[in-house]
Design a protein around this motif. Structure first.
Motif, PDB file in Angstrom:
ATOM      1  N   ILE A   1      -4.889   9.730   1.914  1.00  0.00           N
ATOM      2  CA  ILE A   1      -5.305   9.081   0.670  1.00  0.00           C
ATOM      3  C   ILE A   1      -4.521   7.778   0.568  1.00  0.00           C
ATOM      4  CG2 ILE A   1      -5.297   9.177  -1.853  1.00  0.00           C
ATOM      5  CD1 ILE A   1      -5.504  12.227  -1.621  1.00  0.00           C
ATOM      6  N   ASP A   2      -5.222   6.678   0.286  1.00  0.00           N
ATOM      7  CA  ASP A   2      -4.589   5.359   0.187  1.00  0.00           C
ATOM      8  C   ASP A   2      -4.669   4.819  -1.234  1.00  0.00           C
ATOM      9  OD1 ASP A   2      -4.173   5.495   2.896  1.00  0.00           O
ATOM     10  OD2 ASP A   2      -5.628   3.952   3.429  1.00  0.00           O
ATOM     11  N   PHE A   3      -3.568   4.284  -1.706  1.00  0.00           N
ATOM     12  CA  PHE A   3      -3.531   3.496  -2.936  1.00  0.00           C
ATOM     13  C   PHE A   3      -3.555   2.030  -2.520  1.00  0.00           C
ATOM     14  CE2 PHE A   3      -1.476   7.471  -3.879  1.00  0.00           C
ATOM     15  CZ  PHE A   3      -1.783   7.772  -5.191  1.00  0.00           C
ATOM     16  N   ILE A   4      -4.618   1.319  -2.892  1.00  0.00           N
ATOM     17  CA  ILE A   4      -4.823  -0.055  -2.469  1.00  0.00           C
ATOM     18  C   ILE A   4      -4.511  -0.992  -3.631  1.00  0.00           C
ATOM     19  CG2 ILE A   4      -6.482  -1.688  -1.496  1.00  0.00           C
ATOM     20  CD1 ILE A   4      -8.079   0.727  -0.497  1.00  0.00           C
ATOM     21  N   ALA A   5      -3.860  -2.100  -3.341  1.00  0.00           N
ATOM     22  CA  ALA A   5      -3.504  -3.062  -4.383  1.00  0.00           C
ATOM     23  C   ALA A   5      -4.725  -3.405  -5.242  1.00  0.00           C
ATOM     24  CB  ALA A   5      -2.930  -4.329  -3.758  1.00  0.00           C
ATOM     25  N   PRO A   6      -4.566  -3.489  -6.559  1.00  0.00           N
ATOM     26  CA  PRO A   6      -5.702  -3.775  -7.444  1.00  0.00           C
ATOM     27  C   PRO A   6      -6.472  -5.021  -7.028  1.00  0.00           C
ATOM     28  CG  PRO A   6      -3.783  -3.130  -8.721  1.00  0.00           C
ATOM     29  CD  PRO A   6      -3.309  -3.273  -7.302  1.00  0.00           C
ATOM     30  N   ASP A   7      -7.783  -4.942  -7.188  1.00  0.00           N
ATOM     31  CA  ASP A   7      -8.693  -6.050  -6.861  1.00  0.00           C
ATOM     32  C   ASP A   7      -8.624  -6.421  -5.384  1.00  0.00           C
ATOM     33  OD1 ASP A   7      -9.453  -6.329  -9.609  1.00  0.00           O
ATOM     34  OD2 ASP A   7      -7.579  -7.408  -9.952  1.00  0.00           O
ATOM     35  N   THR A   8      -8.293  -5.448  -4.556  1.00  0.00           N
ATOM     36  CA  THR A   8      -8.190  -5.686  -3.121  1.00  0.00           C
ATOM     37  C   THR A   8      -8.961  -4.613  -2.369  1.00  0.00           C
ATOM     38  OG1 THR A   8      -5.975  -6.585  -3.431  1.00  0.00           O
ATOM     39  CG2 THR A   8      -6.590  -6.015  -1.191  1.00  0.00           C
ATOM     40  N   ASN A   9      -9.601  -5.006  -1.299  1.00  0.00           N
ATOM     41  CA  ASN A   9     -10.245  -4.085  -0.366  1.00  0.00           C
ATOM     42  C   ASN A   9     -10.492  -4.864   0.919  1.00  0.00           C
ATOM     43  OD1 ASN A   9     -12.930  -5.431  -0.693  1.00  0.00           O
ATOM     44  ND2 ASN A   9     -12.807  -4.542  -2.748  1.00  0.00           N
ATOM     45  N   LYS A  10     -11.079  -4.209   1.900  1.00  0.00           N
ATOM     46  CA  LYS A  10     -11.285  -4.887   3.178  1.00  0.00           C
ATOM     47  C   LYS A  10     -12.193  -6.110   3.044  1.00  0.00           C
ATOM     48  CE  LYS A  10     -10.522  -0.833   6.097  1.00  0.00           C
ATOM     49  NZ  LYS A  10     -11.060   0.034   7.166  1.00  0.00           N
TER      50      LYS A  10
ATOM     51  N   LYS B   1       0.849  -1.195   0.000  1.00  0.00           N
ATOM     52  CA  LYS B   1       0.000   0.000   0.000  1.00  0.00           C
ATOM     53  C   LYS B   1       0.881   1.239   0.000  1.00  0.00           C
ATOM     54  CE  LYS B   1      -1.812   1.787   3.658  1.00  0.00           C
ATOM     55  NZ  LYS B   1      -2.503   1.972   4.949  1.00  0.00           N
ATOM     56  N   ILE B   2       0.384   2.284  -0.646  1.00  0.00           N
ATOM     57  CA  ILE B   2       1.016   3.603  -0.575  1.00  0.00           C
ATOM     58  C   ILE B   2      -0.018   4.555   0.012  1.00  0.00           C
ATOM     59  CG2 ILE B   2       2.047   5.498  -1.872  1.00  0.00           C
ATOM     60  CD1 ILE B   2       2.820   3.404  -4.026  1.00  0.00           C
ATOM     61  N   ALA B   3       0.380   5.323   1.006  1.00  0.00           N
ATOM     62  CA  ALA B   3      -0.543   6.275   1.628  1.00  0.00           C
ATOM     63  C   ALA B   3       0.122   7.635   1.717  1.00  0.00           C
ATOM     64  CB  ALA B   3      -0.947   5.796   3.027  1.00  0.00           C
ATOM     65  N   ILE B   4      -0.660   8.681   1.454  1.00  0.00           N
ATOM     66  CA  ILE B   4      -0.138  10.041   1.577  1.00  0.00           C
ATOM     67  C   ILE B   4      -0.996  10.812   2.565  1.00  0.00           C
ATOM     68  CG2 ILE B   4       0.843  10.026  -0.730  1.00  0.00           C
ATOM     69  CD1 ILE B   4      -1.466  11.814  -1.631  1.00  0.00           C
ATOM     70  N   CYS B   5      -0.376  11.797   3.201  1.00  0.00           N
ATOM     71  CA  CYS B   5      -1.026  12.492   4.306  1.00  0.00           C
ATOM     72  C   CYS B   5      -0.746  13.988   4.237  1.00  0.00           C
ATOM     73  CB  CYS B   5      -0.503  11.923   5.627  1.00  0.00           C
ATOM     74  SG  CYS B   5      -1.125  12.731   7.097  1.00  0.00           S
ATOM     75  N   ASN B   6      -1.767  14.782   4.569  1.00  0.00           N
ATOM     76  CA  ASN B   6      -1.594  16.220   4.765  1.00  0.00           C
ATOM     77  C   ASN B   6      -2.327  16.594   6.041  1.00  0.00           C
ATOM     78  OD1 ASN B   6      -2.141  19.092   4.762  1.00  0.00           O
ATOM     79  ND2 ASN B   6      -1.437  19.135   2.647  1.00  0.00           N
ATOM     80  N   LEU B   7      -1.590  16.775   7.121  1.00  0.00           N
ATOM     81  CA  LEU B   7      -2.194  17.068   8.423  1.00  0.00           C
ATOM     82  C   LEU B   7      -2.448  18.552   8.635  1.00  0.00           C
ATOM     83  CD1 LEU B   7      -0.035  14.691  10.645  1.00  0.00           C
ATOM     84  CD2 LEU B   7      -2.409  14.355   9.950  1.00  0.00           C
ATOM     85  N   ILE B   8      -1.939  19.387   7.723  1.00  0.00           N
ATOM     86  CA  ILE B   8      -2.034  20.844   7.915  1.00  0.00           C
ATOM     87  C   ILE B   8      -3.213  21.434   7.154  1.00  0.00           C
ATOM     88  CG2 ILE B   8      -0.849  23.049   7.588  1.00  0.00           C
ATOM     89  CD1 ILE B   8       1.792  21.526   7.915  1.00  0.00           C
ATOM     90  N   ASP B   9      -3.297  21.171   5.864  1.00  0.00           N
ATOM     91  CA  ASP B   9      -4.324  21.806   5.030  1.00  0.00           C
ATOM     92  C   ASP B   9      -5.668  21.104   5.075  1.00  0.00           C
ATOM     93  OD1 ASP B   9      -2.547  23.830   4.051  1.00  0.00           O
ATOM     94  OD2 ASP B   9      -1.611  22.283   2.829  1.00  0.00           O
ATOM     95  N   GLY B  10      -5.661  19.801   5.420  1.00  0.00           N
ATOM     96  CA  GLY B  10      -6.912  19.110   5.675  1.00  0.00           C
ATOM     97  C   GLY B  10      -7.682  18.652   4.456  1.00  0.00           C
ATOM     98  N   PRO B  11      -8.994  18.377   4.655  1.00  0.00           N
ATOM     99  CA  PRO B  11      -9.818  17.704   3.647  1.00  0.00           C
ATOM    100  C   PRO B  11      -9.892  18.412   2.300  1.00  0.00           C
ATOM    101  CG  PRO B  11     -10.905  17.685   5.786  1.00  0.00           C
ATOM    102  CD  PRO B  11      -9.698  18.554   5.934  1.00  0.00           C
ATOM    103  N   HIS B  12      -9.867  19.740   2.282  1.00  0.00           N
ATOM    104  CA  HIS B  12     -10.015  20.444   0.996  1.00  0.00           C
ATOM    105  C   HIS B  12      -8.883  20.085   0.044  1.00  0.00           C
ATOM    106  CE1 HIS B  12     -10.847  23.527  -1.956  1.00  0.00           C
ATOM    107  NE2 HIS B  12      -9.627  23.989  -1.816  1.00  0.00           N
ATOM    108  N   VAL B  13      -7.652  20.137   0.538  1.00  0.00           N
ATOM    109  CA  VAL B  13      -6.499  19.805  -0.300  1.00  0.00           C
ATOM    110  C   VAL B  13      -6.504  18.318  -0.639  1.00  0.00           C
ATOM    111  CG1 VAL B  13      -3.977  19.648  -0.303  1.00  0.00           C
ATOM    112  CG2 VAL B  13      -5.095  21.717   0.517  1.00  0.00           C
ATOM    113  N   ILE B  14      -6.882  17.488   0.329  1.00  0.00           N
ATOM    114  CA  ILE B  14      -6.959  16.049   0.102  1.00  0.00           C
ATOM    115  C   ILE B  14      -7.931  15.737  -1.029  1.00  0.00           C
ATOM    116  CG2 ILE B  14      -7.823  13.888   1.112  1.00  0.00           C
ATOM    117  CD1 ILE B  14      -5.070  14.487   2.113  1.00  0.00           C
ATOM    118  N   ASP B  15      -9.124  16.302  -0.983  1.00  0.00           N
ATOM    119  CA  ASP B  15     -10.146  16.020  -2.004  1.00  0.00           C
ATOM    120  C   ASP B  15      -9.695  16.474  -3.388  1.00  0.00           C
ATOM    121  OD1 ASP B  15     -11.752  14.918  -0.082  1.00  0.00           O
ATOM    122  OD2 ASP B  15     -13.015  16.688   0.171  1.00  0.00           O
ATOM    123  N   LYS B  16      -9.056  17.633  -3.450  1.00  0.00           N
ATOM    124  CA  LYS B  16      -8.596  18.154  -4.741  1.00  0.00           C
ATOM    125  C   LYS B  16      -7.533  17.256  -5.346  1.00  0.00           C
ATOM    126  CE  LYS B  16      -6.685  22.311  -6.917  1.00  0.00           C
ATOM    127  NZ  LYS B  16      -6.229  23.711  -6.694  1.00  0.00           N
TER     128      LYS B  16
END
Length: 263
Positions: free
Chosen positions: A185-194, A147-162
């Motif tokens: 934001i998470d990049f999940i392996a293809p054809d995979t989810n919980k 998995k690859i995950a990215i994070c923005n703890l400062i700017d929050g949901p607006h920047v994340i959604d964009k």
């Protein structure tokens, strides 16, 4: 009859940014397992991090980790799915273009981060307590990537959604990209989810989906909520999550207590 209960962690079992289970949650989960019901922690988190979180009851439960890319029962690996190496490195090249996001790359036994932001390093290693290696450049990782995950703890949901929309336009035909909480934001392996990870556990345990309930609050929980017999969305879930559920609750603990009262 309920035979298995699966719950997301952040925003679901863990509320308001909590990084530790409440004593009530621990006791309820312990009692659930003593009644013969399987409890599954289903999260985007790292497996080792999840085991640390559950402390003294860690060996009493099962795990779907990294948004379904790993499934463990009795500390045995049941299922694993990785991202194609070429795709993973194309994603990491794109992420290098942006300077507003910190990145975590998850492999089976550890996660990798760069040490550019001390606050982010502290959050991953000391707050979330991930097993972590700090390296100079994530593009040099040789291990299979879950998995690859990215994070923005400062700017929050607006920047994340964009940025999510940008990433989906670029990679959405090749890999699932979803929000996980308000800052990730998470990049999940293809054809995979919980749900996929959970399905492998159910196959091993010979439990049917209709004998299960699940709890979630984000878009990485949708498939799991739809897969089980009864899916609960949290009352403060992301917009639209309740559409994919059978019921809504303010508290996982309250539902667990009701289940125990009826056994």
């Amino acid at each position: 009859m309920i035979k298995l209960i699966a719950s997301d962690l952040d925003g679901t079992l863990l509320q308001n940014g909590a990084q530790a289970l409440s004593p009530r949650s621990v006791e309820l989960i312990r009692k659930i397992t003593e009644k013969g019901i399987v409890f599954v922690a289903a999260s985007g988190r790292q497996y080792q991090c999840m085991r640390t979180l559950f402390g003294g009851i860690r060996d009493k439960i099962s795990y779907v980790a990294e948004n379904g890319s790993l499934a463990f029962h009795e500390n045995q690996l049941i299922f694993e799915k990785t991202i194609d190496d070429r795709l993973a490195h194309r994603i990491l090249e794109e992420l290098k273009i942006q300077n507003k996001f910190d990145t975590v790359v998850s492999c089976r036994d550890t996660c990798y981060i760069e040490g550019n932001d001390p606050d982010f390093v502290y959050r991953i290693t000391d707050v979330m307590k991930n097993k972590t290696e700090i390296i100079d450049d994530l593009r040099t990782i040789q291990s299979p990537i879950l998995k690859i995950a990215i994070c923005n703890l400062i700017d929050g949901p607006h920047v994340i959604d964009k940025y999510l929309k940008h990433l989906q336009n670029q990679f959405g035909s090749e890999i699932k990209i979803v929000t996980s909480g308000n800052f990730w934001i998470d990049f999940i392996a293809p054809d995979t989810n919980k749900a996929v990870g959970l399905q492998h556990l159910l196959d091993k345990l010979q439990i049917r989906p209709e004998e299960c309930i699940a709890f979630g609050d984000q878009y990485n929980d949708v498939e799991m909520l739809q897969y089980v017999g009864t899916g609960y969305a949290m009352s403060n879930a992301a917009p639209g999550i309740s559409y994919y559920s059978d019921d809504v609750t303010d508290s996982v603990d309250d539902v667990l207590a009701d289940i125990l009262a009826e056994i």
